[in-house]
Design an enzyme around this catalytic site. Structure first.
Site, PDB file in Angstrom:
ATOM      1  CD  GLU A  23      54.673 -22.777 -30.078  1.00  0.00           C
ATOM      2  OE1 GLU A  23      55.183 -23.891 -29.931  1.00  0.00           O
ATOM      3  OE2 GLU A  23      53.543 -22.592 -30.595  1.00  0.00           O
TER       4      GLU A  23
HETATM    5  C1  BMA Z   1      53.744 -24.577 -33.200  1.00  0.00           C
HETATM    6  C2  BMA Z   1      54.841 -24.200 -34.140  1.00  0.00           C
HETATM    7  C3  BMA Z   1      55.615 -25.384 -34.544  1.00  0.00           C
HETATM    8  C4  BMA Z   1      54.739 -26.557 -34.779  1.00  0.00           C
HETATM    9  C5  BMA Z   1      53.304 -26.185 -34.882  1.00  0.00           C
HETATM   10  C6  BMA Z   1      52.381 -27.343 -35.049  1.00  0.00           C
HETATM   11  O1  BMA Z   1      54.228 -25.081 -32.041  1.00  0.00           O
HETATM   12  O2  BMA Z   1      55.596 -23.197 -33.591  1.00  0.00           O
HETATM   13  O3  BMA Z   1      56.556 -25.674 -33.564  1.00  0.00           O
HETATM   14  O4  BMA Z   1      55.141 -27.222 -35.906  1.00  0.00           O
HETATM   15  O5  BMA Z   1      52.908 -25.481 -33.749  1.00  0.00           O
HETATM   16  O6  BMA Z   1      52.397 -28.175 -33.918  1.00  0.00           O
END
Ligand code: BMA
Length: 785
Positions: free
Chosen positions: A408
């Protein structure tokens, strides 16, 4: 011959003058816990009481005896967490600042007291931040300033437990003349012939000694000379058996043995298992955008995935057995791909061994997640060193099919306001688009690399553009009804999910003595997501009357909603194969007891979502999509049959019926239109589609509008089984086996029975079957009161 001796004995942990027995490998928290110095941070509010541990210094000590009989003695640490100073007999051997690397020190001729002093990871991270300047991130903790498992600083499912310690094995290696420093097996399949090229590097104690290597695999043998420090051997295995992902074929593994020789005397041996397979990532442009499809041995694959987080916030505690159990659960759910998420670690050999054996494909993130990471020293050199080491360490594993630059961060840069705040500062792009793909291409060109997840393939499109490359679908959980999954067909959904609390017995253990409520103190402490309970509540309210003050009902309904949400996504996306080529559920597992997106909770118990995955990820799946029934067939053979459609009322009347033939080709989806007269009309009606023992149900209205009859059913029990026979419609029946006994497990989750239908639920770990107890552990949909 090189002799390796594990250094596990005699360790103590010293802190402010006190000495405690220490376990190596291990970590400070587990030693303090064993000594009774701290409460269990997983229980109640214990996490808060141990926050001080992460801010202190800790020293591990043991004695190192003198060694003889060899020219060189090395002290080898497979992993130090994280900022350490290593001394032997008072003399400084070195300093470390990267949990993701191993370290080797020449201790020839030395002996005495060995000490490994850890300073607080916070102290290091804050110092680096001071030096390089502030960078934005999704969390307030400073994890992007040092190379340590990011989620040890807390996450939206994880506690903040910043530990320290010798987290991987440590040993003494004694050797003479030379040792094997590095072997890179490049495995390919060329016209049915399995090819292994072994690129070998050695370290020498004697510069001039002539060296050779001999390698053997599958009965084929070859030799090569080592010139100064390196050499290469090529082996060809005719008629090599291919390694396949689970569900596509078998997983034959071949042992490779490479021996380093001096005048025919063996000096060192390297042994690993490999598998013969090819892998490509097809990212071609097409009329829908840019694809993202894994191709293994020429077979295009819809990835039935789950995201993996460290299975314990203290990863040194995860045994080989526990890896096997957890990955075995994934395999048993029909999963064929596991993504090792970037806020965690490069996992241990045990993890990849289990995946090799069970045919689970591995997508490995480099450990960068949800933050801007500085690219200056001292970080840059550490990143390169850890990437080089881990690419080589993991390359023997056939299960590993994809390297990914980060989680991300490309998205965060573009979308989360980082770009402006950074004002030109480095943030990691040079790693994801420069350094890391260069390292993979140089050391392991047999595997594809993708710069991030999500990532559209270039800055030309938004990083999370569903039409291009990988997509993370989080709007649904954060803001929308899960029906919104059906409004998009991303090319590959690398993350999406819905929260639910853990099993009841897990909560009872973690929050002993607490009167459980959705917002009781322990429940709130074991819910780390921003507005997590608010999102759970709004998600429930879209379908149900909120069960105010009824914890057990809340617990059941939130678990049902989790399973239904993930089902909505997977059913829709799988039915759009090959436009969509994979779903990776957030998340398989947990690292402690917590309300989270996991299918398997922190105590290893399976939530209803877990059982639902087995249906969703089976080769054959039926789903109602608008006015068609999609027949999804991922098997290697065609699926032809008859679909029985029934329009029913909730009282059990059949209002219309039809039998329609279908033919779904191998790894293909067929669509059967639902005749107009079978469309359910209004909240009293629903559609049932059956074929070959599989069923899809379609209730067009939210539950709170459905006039469910009062559920009536009979329950009988026998050793290992609970049988329920429905007298009315019984929707989403669930046996919460852990309420019968904490060790009890059911072999299925939610099941809907039509009047007269029966289900037998296998139950293990329940020695005293009793129908009344079984009845009290059964939940289902009920009429609004
Ligand atoms: C995404 C993942 C984690 C997180 C999840 C739930 O951002 O990559 O960083 O735990 O969603 O929010």
């Amino acid at each position: 011959m090189l002799q390796a001796t594990p250094l596990t004995e005699g360790w103590i942990l010293r802190h402010e003058g006190e000495a405690l027995p220490a376990v190596v490998p291990g970590c400070v928290h587990t030693d303090l816990l064993a000594a009774g110095v701290i409460p269990d941070p997983f229980l109640g509010l214990g996490e808060r009481e141990v926050a001080w541990v992460g801010r202190r210094e800790w020293t591990y000590e043991t004695d190192l005896a003198p060694s003889d009989g060899h020219e060189q003695t090395d002290l080898v640490f497979d992993g130090l967490d994280t900022v350490a100073e290593i001394r032997l007999d008072g003399q400084l051997l070195g300093r470390t600042r990267n949990m993701h690397r191993s370290y080797r020190f020449d201790v020839t001729g030395m002996a005495g007291r060995l000490s490994v002093r850890f300073v607080s990871a916070y102290a290091e991270a804050e110092a680096v931040r001071g030096q390089l300047g502030e960078r934005p991130g999704a969390y307030a903790e400073p994890y992007q300033y040092l190379r340590k498992m990011a989620c040890s600083f807390g996450w939206d499912w994880g506690p903040t437990l910043v530990t320290a310690g010798i987290w991987r094995p440590v040993r003494i290696e004694r050797w003479s003349t030379a040792r094997i420093a590095r072997v890179r097996p490049l495995v390919s399949v060329e016209q049915g012939v399995g090819v292994v090229e072994l690129a070998v590097e050695v370290e020498r104690a004697r510069v001039e000694a002539p060296l050779t290597v001999e390698a053997v695999v599958g009965g084929v043998r070859a030799r090569a000379a080592i010139d100064k420090a390196s050499g290469a051997v090529r082996l060809e295995v005719p008629e090599a058996r291919l390694w396949w992902p689970r569900g596509y074929g078998e997983q034959p593994l071949y042992e490779v043995e490479l021996t380093l020789l001096h005048e025919d005397g063996p000096l060192d041996v390297w042994r690993r298992r490999i598998g013969f397979r090819t892998v490509e990532l097809d990212r071609s442009a097409d009329e829908h955008g840019t694809g993202f499809c894994l191709v293994v041995n020429g077979e295009r694959i819809f990835a039935r995935g789950v995201n993996w987080i460290p299975d314990d916030v203290f990863p040194s505690r995860i045994t080989r057995e526990r890896y096997r159990e957890r990955l075995g659960q994934a395999a048993a759910a029909g999963v064929d791909l596991v993504r090792v998420w970037g806020g965690g670690i490069y996992e241990s050999e045990d993890f990849y061994d289990a995946c090799d054996e069970s045919g689970l494909l591995v997508w490995q993130d480099f450990p960068f997640a949800c933050a801007a990471y500085p690219e200056e020293q001292p970080l840059r050199g550490e990143v390169e060193a850890e990437a080089r080491e881990n690419v080589v360490r993991l390359m023997p594993h056939p299960s590993l099919v994809l390297w990914n630059g980060n989680n991300e961060n490309l998205w965060g840069f573009r979308d989360w306001g980082w770009e402006g705040r950074l004002a030109g500062d480095s943030w990691g792009e040079g790693y994801y688009l420069g350094l890391l793909p260069r390292v993979v291409a140089e050391l392991d060109p047999t595997r594809p690399y993708t710069a991030g997840s999500p990532w559209s393939g270039s800055w030309e499109h938004h990083p999370n553009d569903p039409a291009h490359g990988t997509h993370h679908s989080w709007e649904v959980w954060n803001r929308l009804d899960y029906a919104a999954y059906r409004s998009e067909v991303p090319r590959f959904v690398a993350e999406f999910g819905w929260q639910a609390p853990p099993a009841h017995a897990t909560l009872r253990r973690a929050l002993a003595g607490e009167e459980l409520a959705a917002d009781s103190p322990g429940m709130l402490h074991h819910q780390k997501a921003e507005d997590g309970n608010g999102k759970l509540r709004r998600g429930l309210e879209r379908y149900f009357a909120f069960p105010e003050g009824d914890f057990d009902r809340w617990h059941y309904l939130t678990q049902v909603n989790q399973a239904r949400a993930v089902a909505a996504g997977i059913e829709h996306w799988r039915s759009h194969w090959p436009v969509c080529a994979g779903t990776v559920v957030w998340q398989l597992n947990d690292c402690w007891p917590v309300t989270s997106w996991a299918a398997v909770d922190g105590d290893g118990r399976e939530k209803p979502l877990y059982h639902e995955l087995r249906r969703l990820y089976a080769d054959r799946l039926l789903t109602v999509r608008g006015r068609v029934v999609a027949v999804v067939n991922q098997a290697g053979e065609e699926w032809a049959g008859v679909l029985r459609l029934r329009r029913m009322s909730v009282e059990g009347a059949v209002l219309g019926e039809a039998e329609l033939g279908f033919r779904a080709g191998r790894r293909a989806v067929a669509e059967v239109p639902v005749p107009d007269e079978l469309e359910p009309a209004g909240p009293k009606e629903f559609l049932v589609a059956d074929a070959d023992g599989l069923r899809a149900l379609h209730f067009p209205s939210p539950d709170r509008e459905i006039p469910y009859p009062r559920p009536e059913f009979d329950v009988t029990v026998a050793p290992g089984a609970v049988t329920v026979t429905a007298r009315t419609l019984v929707r989403d029946l669930l046996l919460q086996a852990d309420r019968l006994h904490p060790a009890a497990r059911a072999d299925r989750g939610l099941v809907t029975l039509l009047p007269g239908e029966r289900v037998t639920i296998g139950v293990t770990g329940w020695e005293t079957p009793d129908p009344d107890a079984a009845r009290s552990a059964l939940y289902c949909m009920e009429p609004a009161s």
